[in-house]
Structure formats: C-alpha cells, structure tokens
Scaffold this motif. Structure first.
Motif, PDB file in Angstrom:
ATOM      1  N   TRP A 343     -24.893  -9.754   0.478  1.00 16.16           N
ATOM      2  CA  TRP A 343     -23.529 -10.135   0.869  1.00 16.16           C
ATOM      3  C   TRP A 343     -23.453 -10.624   2.314  1.00 16.16           C
ATOM      4  O   TRP A 343     -22.379 -10.691   2.895  1.00 16.16           O
ATOM      5  CB  TRP A 343     -22.584  -8.944   0.682  1.00 16.16           C
ATOM      6  CG  TRP A 343     -22.673  -8.301  -0.670  1.00 16.16           C
ATOM      7  CD1 TRP A 343     -23.118  -7.053  -0.960  1.00 16.16           C
ATOM      8  CD2 TRP A 343     -22.310  -8.890  -1.927  1.00 16.16           C
ATOM      9  NE1 TRP A 343     -23.060  -6.812  -2.312  1.00 16.16           N
ATOM     10  CE2 TRP A 343     -22.569  -7.915  -2.934  1.00 16.16           C
ATOM     11  CE3 TRP A 343     -21.799 -10.127  -2.308  1.00 16.16           C
ATOM     12  CZ2 TRP A 343     -22.335  -8.157  -4.285  1.00 16.16           C
ATOM     13  CZ3 TRP A 343     -21.567 -10.370  -3.644  1.00 16.16           C
ATOM     14  CH2 TRP A 343     -21.826  -9.398  -4.613  1.00 16.16           C
ATOM     15  N   ARG A 344     -24.598 -10.968   2.894  1.00 14.81           N
ATOM     16  CA  ARG A 344     -24.650 -11.315   4.314  1.00 14.81           C
ATOM     17  C   ARG A 344     -23.647 -12.396   4.703  1.00 14.81           C
ATOM     18  O   ARG A 344     -22.864 -12.227   5.647  1.00 14.81           O
ATOM     19  CB  ARG A 344     -26.067 -11.769   4.670  1.00 14.81           C
ATOM     20  CG  ARG A 344     -26.228 -12.248   6.111  1.00 14.81           C
ATOM     21  CD  ARG A 344     -27.620 -12.798   6.378  1.00 14.81           C
ATOM     22  NE  ARG A 344     -27.757 -13.276   7.733  1.00 14.81           N
ATOM     23  CZ  ARG A 344     -27.397 -14.496   8.143  1.00 14.81           C
ATOM     24  NH1 ARG A 344     -26.889 -15.357   7.257  1.00 14.81           N
ATOM     25  NH2 ARG A 344     -27.541 -14.853   9.404  1.00 14.81           N
ATOM     26  N   ASP A 345     -23.667 -13.526   3.997  1.00 10.99           N
ATOM     27  CA  ASP A 345     -22.834 -14.662   4.397  1.00 10.99           C
ATOM     28  C   ASP A 345     -21.343 -14.330   4.309  1.00 10.99           C
ATOM     29  O   ASP A 345     -20.558 -14.672   5.203  1.00 10.99           O
ATOM     30  CB  ASP A 345     -23.155 -15.890   3.537  1.00 10.99           C
ATOM     31  CG  ASP A 345     -24.553 -16.420   3.789  1.00 10.99           C
ATOM     32  OD1 ASP A 345     -25.149 -16.050   4.824  1.00 10.99           O
ATOM     33  OD2 ASP A 345     -25.058 -17.185   2.952  1.00 10.99           O
ATOM     34  N   GLN A 346     -20.945 -13.662   3.212  1.00  7.35           N
ATOM     35  CA  GLN A 346     -19.530 -13.309   3.062  1.00  7.35           C
ATOM     36  C   GLN A 346     -19.089 -12.310   4.129  1.00  7.35           C
ATOM     37  O   GLN A 346     -17.985 -12.402   4.666  1.00  7.35           O
ATOM     38  CB  GLN A 346     -19.265 -12.725   1.674  1.00  7.35           C
ATOM     39  CG  GLN A 346     -19.416 -13.716   0.536  1.00  7.35           C
ATOM     40  CD  GLN A 346     -20.756 -13.583  -0.153  1.00  7.35           C
ATOM     41  OE1 GLN A 346     -21.791 -13.509   0.497  1.00  7.35           O
ATOM     42  NE2 GLN A 346     -20.742 -13.554  -1.471  1.00  7.35           N
ATOM     43  N   LEU A 347     -19.966 -11.354   4.445  1.00  5.49           N
ATOM     44  CA  LEU A 347     -19.616 -10.346   5.454  1.00  5.49           C
ATOM     45  C   LEU A 347     -19.496 -10.968   6.842  1.00  5.49           C
ATOM     46  O   LEU A 347     -18.599 -10.616   7.620  1.00  5.49           O
ATOM     47  CB  LEU A 347     -20.661  -9.233   5.463  1.00  5.49           C
ATOM     48  CG  LEU A 347     -20.582  -8.240   4.295  1.00  5.49           C
ATOM     49  CD1 LEU A 347     -21.860  -7.405   4.206  1.00  5.49           C
ATOM     50  CD2 LEU A 347     -19.366  -7.330   4.423  1.00  5.49           C
ATOM     51  N   LYS A 348     -20.393 -11.887   7.168  1.00  2.00           N
ATOM     52  CA  LYS A 348     -20.306 -12.549   8.474  1.00  2.00           C
ATOM     53  C   LYS A 348     -19.012 -13.348   8.593  1.00  2.00           C
ATOM     54  O   LYS A 348     -18.382 -13.386   9.655  1.00  2.00           O
ATOM     55  CB  LYS A 348     -21.529 -13.452   8.688  1.00  2.00           C
ATOM     56  CG  LYS A 348     -22.801 -12.682   9.028  1.00  2.00           C
ATOM     57  CD  LYS A 348     -23.982 -13.597   9.273  1.00  2.00           C
ATOM     58  CE  LYS A 348     -23.900 -14.295  10.614  1.00  2.00           C
ATOM     59  NZ  LYS A 348     -24.164 -13.363  11.728  1.00  2.00           N
TER      60      LYS A 348
END
Length: 701
Positions: A343-348
């Motif tokens: 979920w890295r991109d969504q969390l950033k």
C-alpha cells in the motif's frame, strides 16, 4: 411456418454476377436510405437478409436504427434473425429502445426477447431508453417487467477496473433528462442511493459532465430533486470529489446552499488531491462562492489559499480570505516512507494530501484508498497518529458493538485486534493494524512462497481462539484471513456473520466443515475457488498427502477430538517427530505379551498398507538388519509390529554402511512408507486400550 434460426442465418446465393459482399453493402445502404423498393430488389437478387456490415450491423438492426417499422416487418418476414448481435453485443431490441419506437419494441418482444437482455457493456434496452431520453419506450419496457434497479453487468476484467454497475437512473442523471429522472424515482421506485462500480451514486452522475446552459439548469434541478428524495450527499466520484465540490465546480450557489443544509455534509471534505470546496472556489476565483463557503464555516487554514490567490492576482479574494484569518503557509511537509510495501503509493498520497482529521485519524473514504470490499461497507487505508492502519467505518451504534467484540480479541494471538478507534458525526472509525494481503490474494501471487503447514497452524489457532470466546465464525473464507508483513495470519469477521455458540454444536460442526474445505484450498494453492476444491485436487506425491487427507476427513466428519485435538494431528508433525513417533510406539509395546492385539482391536478398521514391506526396503539394508554384527540373526515378518521394530532397531543401532546407503533415516522411511504414520496413529487412537500411545505432538506446536 417460421424459418429456423439456422435457416435464417444461412447466406443466400447471389442471382447475378454481383458478389454476396456487394449485395450486402447495397442492402445495408438501401435500408439506411429508407428505400423499400431497392431493398426488395436486392433481396430478390439474393442479398443475404442476415448479412453483416461494418461493426457487425445487420439489415434488421439498421432498419430499427432508421426507425422504419415497415422495413423492420419486411425484413422479419423475409427471414431476418431478430436475435443477431453486433460486435459489441447489441441487438435490434436495444436499438429500438435507443430509437424510442414502442411498436418495434413490442414486435421484437413477441419474437422472444428477454426484456432485460443486455449487450457486452451491460446496457439493457431500459438503460438505453433512459440514456437517450425515450420516456414512452421507458414506460413501455417498465410495463413489460424491466428491472428498474438493475446494475450494468460487465466482464470480470472490466469490473476489476471499476467499470460498470450503473443503473438507468444514473444514465438519465448523467444525460440530464429531468423528466425521466422523476419518472424513474416517483413512478418506478428507482433507488437513488445505489452506487456504480466507482462508488458514484445518481447525484454524482447528475453533477458531472459538460455544462451548457440547458445542461446546467437540468443538473441543478435534478440535484435539488434527488436531495429531496434523500440521496446520500457524501458519495464521491472517481477522483474523490464530493457532490459539494462538484456543485462548486458547476458554479451553482443554490445547490451549494441546499447541500450545506444537510446535516451529514462535511464542508471541509476534500478530493484525492486534497482540494476542498473552498479551495476549488478560490482556484476558480469565484468570489461569491468562496464568500458563501466562508460564511458557512469552511476552514481557511488548509490548502495554502493565499498562495493560490497570489498566483491568480486575485486581490478581492485575498482580502476576503484574510477577513477569515487565512494565512500564508510555507511548505514544510517532510518526506515519509511507509512500512507497507503493497500500500506504499496510496499511503504516501494520503500522507501528503489534506484531509479533515477525525481525532488522531486521517483517512479518505474513496475508492482508490479502499483495500477491501465487504457487504457491511469498505475497509480503507488510514494513518492514526502516524501509524498505518486499516479503517472500518460504521454507524455509531453498530460500531460500538463491533468495538466491544474486537476488544475481546485483544489477548488472542491470531484474531484481528483493534488498534484504536475514533467517533465523529454519528460514525465509528475502527482502526486495525494494517495487513498486506488476505490469504486468497497471497495464494494467487506466484512469487509469494507460503509454508502451508505453518499457515494452517495459525488458521487452526485463530478458529480455536474464536471458539474459546464463545463464537462460531460461519464464514471461513480465505478473504477473511489477513497476512501482515511478517507473514503472521489473523482472522477477522467484517461481514459480521459470527454467531454465539451457546451449546449449539451444529455451529461448531459447520466451522469444522468449512475449515476442511479451507485446508484443501490452501494445500492446492488456491488454484480452484473454495467451493469447488475437493480431495481429488490434492497432489498424491506430497509427503503430507495421507495426513492431509485424514485431517480433512476428520474435520468434515465432525471428529470427536474437536478442533483442539485436531490441532495436534500428525499432519502438523515434523518429519522427525513422525519418525520418532514410530520408534516410540515399538519401545512402548515391545514388552507386551499380547502386542499383536494393539493393531487387531475391533475398532481398528483400516488394514495394514504394507503387507509386503520387506520387499520394499533396500535389500542390502534388510540383509544387514537380519544379520547384525552384534546380536543374533532375526527374520523380520511382513507385519506392522516387525516394521516398527525394524525402524527402531535401524535408528537406535546406527551402522555406517546403512547410513551411507539410505541417507537420512526419517527421510528414507517416510518416503517409502508414506501411509505408515497415519495408519499407526489411527490404529492406536481407535483402540481404547492403547489410545494413550497416540498422544504425541510436534514440539514446535
């Protein structure tokens, strides 16, 4: 006599030197020109009444599109096949709805059409009538049983891209057909709060799209009408824009005022870029709209509004905002890297954009931030005081009940635990430690390697823990087991299907049966859907094959050991533990005068699987064991007692010649006698006098 479908679809032989393709092109052109005389002549020459032009159009479909009832009847009389489909799956019936011709619709219905038949994009005739504003056709189709609230059906691939799911009401709203919107809702009972596969309801569809003066007026009228009908004002479009933001974009102060009168509206909600309604008004330099929003309490301390007005050279707007204490905000957001890989991109993105805080929680109830769908609503990403979480949103009363349940799970190792919770605006926000994947997704990923035995240990423990709290799960689906970054598995019940056991053994038995299916699903790598997997799908060459079969059979048959006992089943034993078990059995029975009865009791139903075992072991090894260097010669018999003795003696009295020949003893014996462990275990367990000898488990448990 009516022609058959086959005869209707057969091409006629041209009666001249013209090719069939030439005649088909001319026939299609004559129909589009409404030239009945040429149509008749071409058919007499042998033109195929069911030929197809570009994109799969048939003469009948072209006649329907031309709204020519006479030609439609003529072609049907000449053998036109009414159910032929264009390349996009459309038929003459859906074309008739687009044209709005009730007589042609009725004529085609009499030819066997299903009123809810749809093309490849999911459009029914009813939806086409709503989209194109054909009210008379819409009412006719409704009278014939058309499903008013049918959602657009699309392929699995398109559904994964969130396409489809729209209703006729959404189509009428999108195309701004106000009278049809009222008819659908007031006369046909259309549901104003159904959402499409992008989570957009009818109000969102009404407010999106171009805004000529006529379309603007219709959009505003439809918006007011839907608000009066109780439409959900918090639905968002695919970019996270709320109805309020869209109303600001189309510059409708009346609609903005009407929306702000709704109790549930959040004036400071923002889209995926972090833009609030006020920020949109300021960006568009809409002074009156910005003034209205400021007067209604919109926050002026987010979004760096002064930087926007300075860029626009909007001095009046700057003066207005400063009256409401707006200040220039330097950009100071530090870089941040989440722990989650998936979920890295969504969390950033969530970290960077503005979102109104709910206590210490930052979340965005929007499709791109949703990580799981449930019948009770979506699960969304969130940041609670900087910690990555999964967020479940529910109404306060229901949320309080769920919170109490999850608090009971706090001391359980493999039940999903509550991390924190927040309450605001009549809603409860339950925050859980963020997982990477569910079990179903994990098994689908070829690069993800899973220790099936270890995974099933955790799954068994999770179900045992839930039962210990007095609940049966009743929905043991792979999507309800979550896996974190460390590979730990947790069980959740977001569908809220659990039931209190309260002495109802059938509920526990139901969970055991479901667990049996789940074991098969995991061991076969999720290659088949859960409800389709069977024992035949297990790999017979697996070293755990016999133990797995027995474990599943025991679960499905509601074995008296229950989940506690089956958690100690030989399937979960290591290879060395299985080998040690076989040796230990001989040590415990060797001094019995009647040791043969251990495997001959009335309750022992399975026969010894290796009645000629001496022929299956290595002949060189057997020779050494029959004639030991120290001790008397011994002739081994083909029974289980002597096989256990053989295994024990070979391992307890090591001989370099044997070790060099067969390698690891446990590996060797479990490979050539794979069914021995479960046979010995079950034989002992089923014999009341010796069942205690089966009470052994892998120390790793």
């Amino acid at each position: 006599m009516e022609p058959t479908a086959d005869s209707q679809l057969e091409a006629s032989t041209p009666s001249s030197t013209e090719t069939a393709e030439d005649l088909a092109l001319k026939l299609n052109a004559a129909i589009r020109d409404n030239n009945k005389k040429d149509v008749l002549e071409l058919l007499e020459k042998g033109a195929d009444v069911n030929s197809k032009a570009e994109s799969g159009w048939t003469p009948l479909q072209s006649a329907v599109q031309a709204d020519n009832e006479d030609l439609v009847r003529l072609l049907l009389d000449k053998g036109a096949y009414p159910h032929a489909r264009k390349d996009n799956g459309g038929t003459a019936f859906t074309e008739a709805a687009i044209a709005g011709n009730v007589k042609i619709l009725e004529l085609l219905l009499d030819r066997g059409f299903n009123v809810d038949d749809h093309d490849d994009n999911g459009f029914t005739a009813f939806m086409e009538a709503a989209w194109h504003g054909r009210e008379e056709a819409l009412k006719f189709l409704y009278s014939k049983g058309a499903n008013v609230n049918l959602r657009r059906a699309v392929s699995e691939e398109k559904a994964k891209l969130h396409k489809g799911g729209a209703t006729a009401l959404m189509d009428a709203c999108q195309e701004r057909h106000f009278s049809i919107v009222k008819t659908l809702v007031q006369e046909m009972g259309a549901d104003v709060n159904i959402c499409d596969n992008k989570d957009r309801n009818a109000l969102i569809h009404a407010l999106k799209g171009g805004c000529t003066k006529k379309r603007y007026e219709s959009a505003v009228s439809i918006g007011h009408f839907l608000l009066d009908c109780g439409v959900d004002v918090n639905s968002k479009d695919e970019c996270g824009k709320t109805a309020l933001i869209l109303a600001v974009e189309i510059r409708s102060p009346d609609l903005v005022k009407a929306l702000l009168e709704k109790d549930k509206i959040d004036i400071d909600d923002a889209d995926e870029e972090g833009n609030t309604a006020l920020m949109v008004a300021v960006e568009e330099n809409d002074y009156d709209m910005a003034k209205l929003l400021c007067e209604k309490g919109a926050r002026t301390d987010v979004g760096n509004l002064i930087a926007i007005v300075n860029r626009n050279r909007a001095l009046d707007m700057a003066r207005l905002l400063r009256q409401y204490n707006t200040r220039f905000i330097p950009e100071t957001l530090k870089d941040w890297e989440p722990n989650s890989k998936r979920w890295r991109d969504q969390l950033k993105k969530l970290y960077k954009i503005y979102r109104p805080m709910i206590g210490k929680l930052k979340t965005f109830q929007y499709i791109q931030q949703r990580i799981q769908n449930t019948s009770q609503g979506g699960i969304y990403l969130g940041l609670h005081d900087g910690t990555e979480v999964a967020v479940r949103i529910s109404r306060s009363a229901e949320g309080d009940r769920e919170k109490r349940f999850f608090e009971q799970c706090s001391k359980c190792e493999h039940l999903l635990k509550l991390f924190q919770s927040e309450k605001a605006g009549g809603y409860m926000y339950l925050c859980f430690p963020l997982w990477e994947k569910n079990l179903e997704e994990h098994l689908w990923e070829p690069e993800d390697q899973m220790d099936y035995k270890d995974a099933l240990r955790m799954i068994f423990q999770a179900v045992r823990e839930l039962h210990s709290l007095g609940f049966a799960h009743q929905d043991l689906h792979p999507s309800n087991f979550f896996i974190d970054l460390g590979g730990k598995i947790y069980l959740a019940d977001f569908e809220n299907k659990r039931q209190l056991i309260e002495g109802k053994k059938e509920l526990v038995n139901s969970d055991l049966e479901a667990l049996g299916r789940l074991v098969l699903y995991v061991l076969t790598g999720g290659k088949k859907p859960l409800q389709q997997v069977s024992m035949e799908d297990l790999a017979a060459d697996s070293p755990d094959y016999r133990e797995a079969l027995d474990l599943v059979s025991s679960l499905v048959s509601h074995d008296e050991r229950g989940l506690e006992g089956l958690s100690k089943h030989p399937y979960f034993w290591s290879k060395q533990t299985r080998f040690n078990f076989l040796k230990t059995v001989w040590n415990k029975i060797k001094d019995l005068s009647n040791r043969k009865t251990v495997f001959q009791a009335p309750n022992v139903t399975e026969s010894f699987p290796y009645p000629s075992w001496t022929k299956e072991v290595d002949t060189y090894v057997l020779h050494i064991m029959k004639n030991p260097e120290k001790g008397n010669p011994y002739k081994y018999s083909n029974n289980v007692i002597d096989l256990l003795r053989f295994i024990r003696n070979l391992d307890e009295h090591p001989d370099r010649r044997i070790s060099n020949r067969i390698g690891d003893h446990a590996e060797y014996f479990l490979k050539i006698f794979p069914a021995l462990t479960i046979y010995v275990y079950n034989s002992l367990r089923q014999n009341p006098k010796y069942s205690h000898l089966a009470d052994i488990q892998d120390p790793s448990l």
